[in-house]
Design a protein around this motif. Structure first.
Motif, short mmCIF file in Angstrom:
data_model
loop_
_atom_site.label_atom_id
_atom_site.label_comp_id
_atom_site.label_asym_id
_atom_site.label_seq_id
_atom_site.Cartn_x
_atom_site.Cartn_y
_atom_site.Cartn_z
N PHE A 155 0.83 -1.20 0.00
CA PHE A 155 0.00 0.00 0.00
C PHE A 155 0.86 1.25 0.00
CE2 PHE A 155 -2.35 3.28 2.39
CZ PHE A 155 -3.41 3.45 1.52
N LEU A 156 1.95 1.22 0.78
CA LEU A 156 2.84 2.37 0.83
C LEU A 156 3.63 2.56 -0.46
CD1 LEU A 156 4.21 2.11 4.48
CD2 LEU A 156 2.65 3.81 3.60
N GLU A 157 4.00 1.49 -1.10
CA GLU A 157 4.78 1.56 -2.33
C GLU A 157 3.92 2.15 -3.46
OE1 GLU A 157 6.26 -2.35 -3.09
OE2 GLU A 157 7.79 -2.20 -1.57
N GLU A 158 2.66 1.85 -3.48
CA GLU A 158 1.79 2.35 -4.55
C GLU A 158 1.58 3.81 -4.32
OE1 GLU A 158 -1.77 0.08 -4.50
OE2 GLU A 158 -0.77 -1.74 -4.99
#
Length: 180
Positions: free
Chosen positions: A177-180
């Motif tokens: 979620f953080l990478e997106e």
């Protein structure tokens, strides 16, 4: 108090020393001299009494008889009255002792009642095992009721920790979620 001169008759009121709570016992003695007094005992009787039992009056009359017998040939009225005075003081002491004993007895009875109130069933292995079985059954019943209530209320949700332990994909979901 002199009642008559021939024969000489008089009364003497004898009072004990004050006991507890200023309690006293009292008696009035009537003496009548005989012709041959002091070689012959005077006539005596208890005219009135205050706070005395019949047994006490009987004891006083016996005491007067004894003292009169011992003092024949001597002037004895003072001796008789002194002996009665001592007897009355003893009676007051006996009353005081009786009251103290009654008080102690009541205290002992109250103490026994207190002990009985706190005295339970002695614990033996059989008693304990019976109690333990009943206690475990009660706890199990309470847990069952709680589980049924939770099922009926729809509370069969898993905690966050339980979710992570069951689904390992959730371990990396926050990182993705953080990478997106």
């Amino acid at each position: 108090t002199v009642l008559s001169e021939n024969p000489t008759t008089f009364t003497i009121t004898v009072t004990s020393e004050a006991g507890e709570n200023d309690e006293t016992v009292q008696t009035t003695l009537k003496f009548t001299y005989r012709e041959k007094y002091p070689d012959e005992a005077p006539l005596y009787e208890v005219v009135s009494q205050e706070n005395l039992d019949d047994n006490d009056v009987t004891d006083i009359i016996k005491l007067l008889e004894q003292q009169a017998e011992e003092n024949l040939g001597m002037v004895m009225i003072f001796t008789l009255v002194s002996a009665v005075q001592e007897k009355l003081n003893e009676i007051v002491d006996q009353i005081k002792t009786r009251r103290e004993e009654e008080k102690k007895q009541k205290e002992r009875e109250a103490e026994e009642e207190e002990k009985q109130r706190f005295h339970g069933t002695p614990v033996t292995i059989e008693n304990f095992l019976n109690w333990k079985a009943k206690f475990d059954a009660e706890l199990l019943e309470i847990k069952r009721k709680k589980m049924k209530e939770e099922e009926q209320a729809g509370k069969n949700k898993l905690s966050g920790k339980q979710l992570f332990e069951m689904d390992h994909n959730l371990d990396t979901s926050d990182i993705q979620f953080l990478e997106e």
